[in-house]
Design a protein around this motif. Structure first.
Motif, PDB file in Angstrom:
ATOM      1  N   PRO A 101      -3.965   3.581  -2.881  1.00 40.01           N
ATOM      2  CA  PRO A 101      -3.806   5.221  -2.171  1.00 40.01           C
ATOM      3  C   PRO A 101      -5.140   5.532  -2.044  1.00 40.01           C
ATOM      4  O   PRO A 101      -5.063   6.314  -0.821  1.00 40.01           O
ATOM      5  CB  PRO A 101      -3.264   5.753  -3.918  1.00 40.01           C
ATOM      6  N   ALA A 102      -6.071   5.310  -2.846  1.00 38.62           N
ATOM      7  CA  ALA A 102      -7.653   5.759  -2.058  1.00 38.62           C
ATOM      8  C   ALA A 102      -8.009   5.096  -0.859  1.00 38.62           C
ATOM      9  O   ALA A 102      -8.433   5.690  -0.152  1.00 38.62           O
ATOM     10  CB  ALA A 102      -8.633   5.401  -3.120  1.00 38.62           C
ATOM     11  N   PHE A 103      -7.629   4.040  -0.734  1.00 36.59           N
ATOM     12  CA  PHE A 103      -7.880   3.220   0.400  1.00 36.59           C
ATOM     13  C   PHE A 103      -7.282   3.657   1.550  1.00 36.59           C
ATOM     14  O   PHE A 103      -7.742   4.138   2.644  1.00 36.59           O
ATOM     15  CB  PHE A 103      -7.346   1.798   0.363  1.00 36.59           C
ATOM     16  N   SER A 104      -5.874   3.871   1.557  1.00 36.24           N
ATOM     17  CA  SER A 104      -4.944   4.611   2.648  1.00 36.24           C
ATOM     18  C   SER A 104      -5.422   5.594   2.912  1.00 36.24           C
ATOM     19  O   SER A 104      -5.405   6.303   4.306  1.00 36.24           O
ATOM     20  CB  SER A 104      -3.371   4.517   2.123  1.00 36.24           C
ATOM     21  N   TYR A 163       0.035   5.194   7.430  1.00 34.78           N
ATOM     22  CA  TYR A 163      -0.467   5.549   6.406  1.00 34.78           C
ATOM     23  C   TYR A 163       0.634   5.650   5.381  1.00 34.78           C
ATOM     24  O   TYR A 163       0.752   5.136   4.331  1.00 34.78           O
ATOM     25  CB  TYR A 163      -0.954   7.035   6.416  1.00 34.78           C
ATOM     26  N   ILE A 164       1.985   6.295   6.006  1.00 34.33           N
ATOM     27  CA  ILE A 164       3.115   6.182   5.238  1.00 34.33           C
ATOM     28  C   ILE A 164       3.516   4.893   4.961  1.00 34.33           C
ATOM     29  O   ILE A 164       4.192   4.363   3.737  1.00 34.33           O
ATOM     30  CB  ILE A 164       4.158   7.146   5.475  1.00 34.33           C
ATOM     31  N   VAL A 165       3.633   3.939   6.092  1.00 36.66           N
ATOM     32  CA  VAL A 165       4.190   2.669   5.878  1.00 36.66           C
ATOM     33  C   VAL A 165       3.537   1.877   4.966  1.00 36.66           C
ATOM     34  O   VAL A 165       4.156   1.104   4.163  1.00 36.66           O
ATOM     35  CB  VAL A 165       4.304   1.979   7.173  1.00 36.66           C
ATOM     36  N   ALA A 166       2.032   1.922   4.738  1.00 37.59           N
ATOM     37  CA  ALA A 166       1.290   1.177   3.801  1.00 37.59           C
ATOM     38  C   ALA A 166       1.817   1.861   2.514  1.00 37.59           C
ATOM     39  O   ALA A 166       1.754   0.771   1.414  1.00 37.59           O
ATOM     40  CB  ALA A 166      -0.211   1.464   4.323  1.00 37.59           C
ATOM     41  N   VAL A 218       5.401   0.067   1.335  1.00 40.23           N
ATOM     42  CA  VAL A 218       5.198  -1.180   1.029  1.00 40.23           C
ATOM     43  C   VAL A 218       4.662  -1.525   0.064  1.00 40.23           C
ATOM     44  O   VAL A 218       3.347  -1.578  -0.178  1.00 40.23           O
ATOM     45  CB  VAL A 218       4.833  -2.431   2.396  1.00 40.23           C
ATOM     46  N   ARG A 219       5.222  -2.141  -0.973  1.00 38.50           N
ATOM     47  CA  ARG A 219       4.453  -2.393  -2.452  1.00 38.50           C
ATOM     48  C   ARG A 219       4.128  -3.870  -2.176  1.00 38.50           C
ATOM     49  O   ARG A 219       4.997  -4.832  -2.441  1.00 38.50           O
ATOM     50  CB  ARG A 219       5.143  -2.122  -3.679  1.00 38.50           C
ATOM     51  N   ALA A 220       2.980  -4.349  -2.078  1.00 38.93           N
ATOM     52  CA  ALA A 220       2.485  -5.721  -2.107  1.00 38.93           C
ATOM     53  C   ALA A 220       1.501  -6.038  -3.231  1.00 38.93           C
ATOM     54  O   ALA A 220       0.606  -5.319  -3.450  1.00 38.93           O
ATOM     55  CB  ALA A 220       2.002  -6.138  -0.646  1.00 38.93           C
ATOM     56  N   GLU A 221       1.670  -7.348  -3.766  1.00 38.42           N
ATOM     57  CA  GLU A 221       0.921  -7.790  -4.720  1.00 38.42           C
ATOM     58  C   GLU A 221      -0.524  -8.104  -4.340  1.00 38.42           C
ATOM     59  O   GLU A 221      -1.525  -8.212  -5.118  1.00 38.42           O
ATOM     60  CB  GLU A 221       1.573  -8.959  -5.656  1.00 38.42           C
ATOM     61  N   ASP A 222      -0.753  -8.273  -2.994  1.00 38.91           N
ATOM     62  CA  ASP A 222      -1.983  -8.772  -2.530  1.00 38.91           C
ATOM     63  C   ASP A 222      -3.038  -7.634  -1.631  1.00 38.91           C
ATOM     64  O   ASP A 222      -3.156  -8.017  -0.769  1.00 38.91           O
ATOM     65  CB  ASP A 222      -1.829 -10.011  -1.737  1.00 38.91           C
ATOM     66  N   GLY A 223      -2.913  -6.470  -2.444  1.00 41.38           N
ATOM     67  CA  GLY A 223      -3.674  -5.312  -2.067  1.00 41.38           C
ATOM     68  C   GLY A 223      -4.969  -5.747  -1.602  1.00 41.38           C
ATOM     69  O   GLY A 223      -5.582  -5.216  -0.491  1.00 41.38           O
ATOM     70  N   ALA A 224      -5.525  -6.191  -2.451  1.00 41.47           N
ATOM     71  CA  ALA A 224      -7.277  -6.612  -2.296  1.00 41.47           C
ATOM     72  C   ALA A 224      -7.358  -7.290  -1.084  1.00 41.47           C
ATOM     73  O   ALA A 224      -8.182  -6.968  -0.236  1.00 41.47           O
ATOM     74  CB  ALA A 224      -7.830  -7.292  -3.494  1.00 41.47           C
ATOM     75  N   ARG A 225      -6.527  -8.312  -0.659  1.00 45.57           N
ATOM     76  CA  ARG A 225      -6.724  -9.168   0.327  1.00 45.57           C
ATOM     77  C   ARG A 225      -6.478  -8.213   1.751  1.00 45.57           C
ATOM     78  O   ARG A 225      -7.084  -8.359   2.689  1.00 45.57           O
ATOM     79  CB  ARG A 225      -5.704 -10.190   0.336  1.00 45.57           C
ATOM     80  N   ARG A 226      -5.350  -7.620   1.640  1.00 39.40           N
ATOM     81  CA  ARG A 226      -4.982  -6.873   2.792  1.00 39.40           C
ATOM     82  C   ARG A 226      -6.048  -5.691   3.365  1.00 39.40           C
ATOM     83  O   ARG A 226      -6.325  -5.455   4.268  1.00 39.40           O
ATOM     84  CB  ARG A 226      -3.574  -5.816   2.353  1.00 39.40           C
ATOM     85  N   ILE A 281       4.194  -7.420   7.991  1.00 37.78           N
ATOM     86  CA  ILE A 281       4.496  -6.012   7.143  1.00 37.78           C
ATOM     87  C   ILE A 281       6.168  -5.935   7.312  1.00 37.78           C
ATOM     88  O   ILE A 281       6.616  -5.802   6.269  1.00 37.78           O
ATOM     89  CB  ILE A 281       4.076  -4.849   7.839  1.00 37.78           C
ATOM     90  N   PRO A 282       6.884  -6.096   8.527  1.00 33.94           N
ATOM     91  CA  PRO A 282       8.486  -5.896   8.353  1.00 33.94           C
ATOM     92  C   PRO A 282       9.158  -6.665   7.436  1.00 33.94           C
ATOM     93  O   PRO A 282      10.143  -6.061   6.706  1.00 33.94           O
ATOM     94  CB  PRO A 282       8.829  -6.400  10.000  1.00 33.94           C
TER      95      PRO A 282
END
Length: 225
Positions: free
Chosen positions: A126-129, A160-163, A166-174, A212-213
């Motif tokens: 959230p802070a990143f986005s 911003y909203i799409v991010a 989408v709940r992904a487990e590899d957030g740090a890498r993204r 993403i899709p």
């Protein structure tokens, strides 16, 4: 539903309401398909219904809400096809931004934007986005063509909203990849390397079109995947 809403006091209330609604959508307080209750929102925000309605109309123009006759406004429910279209148009927007900066800005402006990348926070998604969007808004202040800046901001708000959806487990890498792309892109512009800057964003869009899709589709429909 509206317990996290903050009260707003500003001479330009509709813009403040718009930004607050975007924040609530990205934080999951207002989920896709949710009806915007103008009466409840106005009461929580401490304002009249007019600015809420104006903000909802503006978000409709941005593709973030939809209106239904005699029912009001609803938070848009993105489809994976719409997300594909966002990433397909992204290279064209960035190519136009490259042209604008190469034509009307100097290397020092690009270097200042490059340094500003450090203000994007990576402690949480959230802070990143949110800080990524803020960075992009500051960047657009330097764009000469305001019509281009308006369309670019519309695209960045959708990202911003799409991010958030989408709940992904590899957030740090993204997050790391996005930060690195911003560094490489603005370093290329600071070097006045137009071709390299365009290639960076084209490659980035191709990557996210693959990434993403499918994630979004699976997140929206747990039967998939």
């Amino acid at each position: 539903m509206y317990k996290d809403v903050i009260q707003l006091k500003s001479p330009n209330l509709s813009e403040m309401v718009r930004d607050e609604l975007i924040r609530l959508i990205t934080q999951g307080v207002l989920k896709p398909g949710t009806r915007l209750n103008e009466v409840h929102l106005a009461a929580k925000l401490g304002i009249s219904r007019g600015p809420v309605r104006e903000a909802a109309r503006e978000l409709e123009g941005l593709g973030l809400t939809t209106s239904r006759p005699r029912q009001g406004f609803y938070v848009a429910d993105f489809t994976d096809a719409e997300i594909v279209e966002l990433y397909e148009v992204s290279p064209w927007i960035h190519q136009a931004l490259v042209y604008d900066f190469m034509t009307y800005s100097n290397a020092e402006t690009c270097r200042a934007i490059l340094r500003d990348v450090d203000r994007i926070q990576t402690g949480s998604i959230p802070a990143f986005s949110e800080t990524l969007l803020q960075f992009r808004q500051r960047m657009l202040d330097h764009v000469h063509n305001r019509y281009l800046a308006e369309h670019a901001l519309s695209l960045f708000r959708r990202f911003y909203i799409v991010a958030a959806l989408v709940r992904a487990e590899d957030g740090a890498r993204r997050m790391k990849r996005i930060i690195e792309t911003q560094y490489f892109f603005w370093a290329a512009l600071a070097e006045h390397d137009q071709i390299k800057a365009i290639e960076i964003m084209q490659a980035d869009s191709r990557y996210w079109l693959q990434d993403i899709p499918p994630r979004f589709s699976h997140a929206q429909d747990p039967q998939k995947g």
